[in-house]
Design a protein around this motif. Structure first.
Motif, PDB file in Angstrom:
ATOM      1  N   CYS A   1      -5.013  -1.810  -2.133  1.00  0.00           N
ATOM      2  CA  CYS A   1      -5.684  -2.453  -0.986  1.00  0.00           C
ATOM      3  C   CYS A   1      -6.987  -3.112  -1.426  1.00  0.00           C
ATOM      4  O   CYS A   1      -7.302  -4.236  -1.029  1.00  0.00           O
ATOM      5  CB  CYS A   1      -5.967  -1.419   0.110  1.00  0.00           C
ATOM      6  SG  CYS A   1      -4.500  -0.958   1.044  1.00  0.00           S
TER       7      CYS A   1
ATOM      8  N   CYS B   1       0.834  -1.203   0.000  1.00  0.00           N
ATOM      9  CA  CYS B   1       0.000   0.000   0.000  1.00  0.00           C
ATOM     10  C   CYS B   1       0.874   1.260   0.000  1.00  0.00           C
ATOM     11  O   CYS B   1       1.711   1.431   0.881  1.00  0.00           O
ATOM     12  CB  CYS B   1      -0.910  -0.006   1.226  1.00  0.00           C
ATOM     13  SG  CYS B   1      -1.838   1.530   1.432  1.00  0.00           S
TER      14      CYS B   1
ATOM     15  N   CYS C   1      -3.924   1.368   4.127  1.00  0.00           N
ATOM     16  CA  CYS C   1      -5.007   2.362   4.156  1.00  0.00           C
ATOM     17  C   CYS C   1      -6.366   1.712   3.968  1.00  0.00           C
ATOM     18  O   CYS C   1      -7.364   2.162   4.505  1.00  0.00           O
ATOM     19  CB  CYS C   1      -4.767   3.427   3.082  1.00  0.00           C
ATOM     20  SG  CYS C   1      -5.123   2.844   1.399  1.00  0.00           S
ATOM     21  N   GLY C   2      -6.397   0.635   3.173  1.00  0.00           N
ATOM     22  CA  GLY C   2      -7.663  -0.069   2.977  1.00  0.00           C
ATOM     23  C   GLY C   2      -8.552   0.557   1.920  1.00  0.00           C
ATOM     24  O   GLY C   2      -9.591  -0.012   1.570  1.00  0.00           O
ATOM     25  N   THR C   3      -8.167   1.739   1.396  1.00  0.00           N
ATOM     26  CA  THR C   3      -9.051   2.417   0.441  1.00  0.00           C
ATOM     27  C   THR C   3      -8.413   2.597  -0.934  1.00  0.00           C
ATOM     28  O   THR C   3      -9.117   2.833  -1.908  1.00  0.00           O
ATOM     29  CB  THR C   3      -9.453   3.810   0.978  1.00  0.00           C
ATOM     30  OG1 THR C   3      -8.264   4.502   1.363  1.00  0.00           O
ATOM     31  CG2 THR C   3     -10.379   3.695   2.172  1.00  0.00           C
ATOM     32  N   CYS C   4      -7.097   2.461  -1.018  1.00  0.00           N
ATOM     33  CA  CYS C   4      -6.462   2.661  -2.321  1.00  0.00           C
ATOM     34  C   CYS C   4      -6.769   1.480  -3.242  1.00  0.00           C
ATOM     35  O   CYS C   4      -7.303   0.461  -2.811  1.00  0.00           O
ATOM     36  CB  CYS C   4      -4.956   2.854  -2.163  1.00  0.00           C
ATOM     37  SG  CYS C   4      -4.099   1.343  -1.699  1.00  0.00           S
TER      38      CYS C   4
END
Ligand SMILES: [Zn+2]
Length: 606
Positions: free
Chosen positions: A79, A64, A73-76
């Motif tokens: 991810c 990430c 981040c979990g949002t890119c």
């Protein structure tokens, strides 16, 4: 997006979301943060504890671009692609599948290609213990000189099956089963997000069933939600998964500890009829008894709630009872008649506890009859010792009063632990109880737990049985050793008891049928007599002898007698004539026989 199982839906996406396993999450997050990445990891631990979920989070953290303090981040896009399983550089291999075998074979070649989009190519190999020897060879060569861009994560429930050459090259991280509390809290959190009310007690029941696995907890919750959506409480969970309620288990534990066969029978019958699983009930019972072992206040509370006097049991007796439950539960799945083994196990524990307490007191159990004024007691009363343990709070006087009112044949004495130092080991307590049970009983002995039908048999029954010709009441158990040694054939009594063939027979039967073993373990004294193995059951164990005559038990017994003694050998199951407590024994027997319709038929057929 179509229907997603709850487990997938609530799969953790960041280290912070991982339930339990914080030790692993912290190590991995720090290693990303500090740029100290190993090339190969071993994630080992029980199923459903989050190994592959954490492996994916680690893969995200490694790649990430917006990772912060080692947390993805979990949002890119990266991810997201890893979360949906669409990242070409994250290669998940199931080593147990055919496809997986091919993948590992190809691995050595393909691992050298640079990642398509990411910084790291991450190989997540699940069920790594299933890798073939060729696969391990290929992997070993790669691990010896790994390309800088490749990271390997081997996940397994059985790390000991991996070759040492591989293991020595892996950084090992262990995943643990989760305790009940965090599992239950997790289930409640998910239920809340799904707009379902899950009571705390129900959540704890689910967590208990899941045995430390997050995945199982969530899939059990999902099953429960299919059953009822708005509110899930404990009775619903018990009903749905065929569990005995905690109250029922405590009832059972109390009845067993107080050696109350009628209560045990009643509760067991109710549970079995309502479809409860015997194996799980034994495990629950073991866990209840273990709680009492660690905290006697819980036992006291359970008894007080039922308006019963305190019954003192030693640690060794509780340990032995717990092991007995575990032992039997491990055999239940293989048993043809699990509910019978369930009940026999309960009776056995109750019986052995009663015997162990008697043995600890160093005297035979005295019946109410034996201490009646008309018949002087055989021994002076045991003097009361000073209070030895903090757990013994109920006064002896109180015990006597209540016990007299509601029981027959129980010793009106202070709790055992006040009189006798605790025995060194549980095993010894059990074996002592076993010896005590095998010792011929003096005439004043009360009818024990398992005393059975009191009438002598009218005639020898068909099959492998014989009846010793004794008139009802003509002989007490105390006379038996003398007359028996005269009857004995090939071996004197002492030799017969230590006969290695008998020990071998018991061992074989134990591994074949634990039910049959249970019937033999406690009771009969073996004798050999011209190619006959004579099993002489004292009258108090007549009930066991009747069960042993059932076809399924007799078949096992006969088979192993022929194996260990010889093909010509036969078994004779003999009941000693009842002693002077015949009437009471008969009454007790009727109670017991009522529990086993099958044995009633046998009785009529004799
Ligand atoms: Zn990201």
């Amino acid at each position: 997006m179509g229907y997603q199982t709850l487990y997938r839906k609530y799969r953790p996406q960041t280290f912070a979301e991982v339930v339990g396993q914080q030790h692993v999450a912290t190590i991995l997050r720090n290693s990303v943060q500090q740029g100290r990445i190993s090339h190969a990891y071993l994630f080992s631990g029980p199923r459903g504890t989050g190994k592959t979920s954490v492996a994916r989070i680690f893969a995200k953290a490694l790649n990430c671009p917006s990772a912060k303090d080692g947390e993805p981040c979990g949002t890119c896009e990266i991810c997201k692609s890893i979360a949906t399983g669409n990242a070409p550089d994250i290669i998940e291999i199931d080593a147990a599948s055919n496809r997986g075998i091919d993948d590992i074979r190809d691995l050595r070649e393909k691992v050298h290609y640079a990642p398509a989009r990411f910084n790291y190519k991450v190989y997540i190999i699940d069920e790594a213990h299933m890798i073939t020897p060729q696969g391990f060879n290929a992997l070993l060569k790669t691990l010896e000189e790994p390309p800088a861009h490749a990271i390997f994560i081997l996940c397994t429930t059985e790390p000991h099956k991996l070759p040492l050459t591989i293991l020595s090259r892996l950084l090992k991280l262990e995943f643990h089963r989760l305790p009940l509390e965090p599992l239950a809290a997790h289930a409640q959190k998910i239920a809340q997000q799904e707009k379902t009310e899950l009571t705390r007690a129900a959540a704890l029941e689910l967590a208990k069933l899941a045995e430390g696995s997050v995945r199982d907890t969530i899939s059990l919750l999902e099953q429960a939600m299919a059953f009822t959506v708005e509110r899930i409480d404990e009775p619903q969970i018990d009903e749905l998964f065929h569990l005995a309620s905690p109250e029922q288990i405590v009832d059972l534990a109390v009845a067993v500890l107080r050696s109350r066969k009628d209560e045990i029978a009643h509760i067991a019958e109710e549970l079995i009829l309502s479809g409860r699983d015997p194996e799980r009930m034994l495990l629950e019972l073991a866990s209840a008894l273990e709680k009492y072992l660690l905290n006697r206040a819980q036992l006291r509370a359970a008894l007080e709630a039922r308006d019963l006097p305190y019954c003192d049991v030693t640690d060794d007796q509780l340990v032995a009872a717990v092991s007995e439950c575990w032992e039997a539960s491990s055999h239940l799945r293989r048993e043809a008649n699990p509910s019978l083994l369930f009940r026999i196990t309960l009776y056995r524990i109750a019986h052995v506890l009663a015997r162990a307490q008697q043995a600890a007191l160093g005297r035979p159990e005295e019946s109410a009859k034996a201490v009646a004024p008309a018949k002087p007691a055989a021994k002076p009363p045991v003097p009361e010792a000073p209070r030895a343990t903090s757990t013994s709070e109920s006064t002896p006087a109180k015990v006597v009063k209540k016990e007299d009112a509601e029981s027959r044949g129980r010793s009106p004495s202070p709790p055992a632990s006040e009189l006798v130092p605790e025995q060194p080991a549980a095993a010894q307590a059990f074996s002592e109880a076993r010896e005590a049970a095998a010792t011929p009983s003096p005439p004043t002995e009360a009818p024990p737990l398992f005393s059975a039908e009191g009438k002598p048999q009218e005639a020898p029954a068909a099959g492998n049985e014989q009846q010793i010709p004794q008139e009802k009441g003509a002989s007490s158990d105390a006379d038996i050793p003398a007359s028996r040694s005269k009857e004995s054939g090939e071996l004197p009594q002492e030799d017969a008891q230590t006969d290695p063939r008998w020990e071998a027979l018991l061992d074989s039967i134990r591994s074949e049928s634990i039910t049959t073993f249970c019937l033999l373990f406690e009771g009969p004294e073996p004798e050999v007599k011209k190619q006959h193995l004579v099993l002489r059951f004292p009258d108090r164990l007549r009930f066991f002898s009747q069960l042993l005559r059932q076809a399924s038990n007799l078949r096992v017994l006969d088979h192993f007698v022929k194996t260990h003694y010889g093909p010509e050998w036969v078994v004779d199951i003999v009941n000693e004539a009842p002693g002077r407590e015949a009437e009471e024994a008969e009454r007790a027997a009727r109670d017991v026989l009522d529990l086993f319709p099958g044995s009633r038929e046998i009785e009529l057929g004799q």
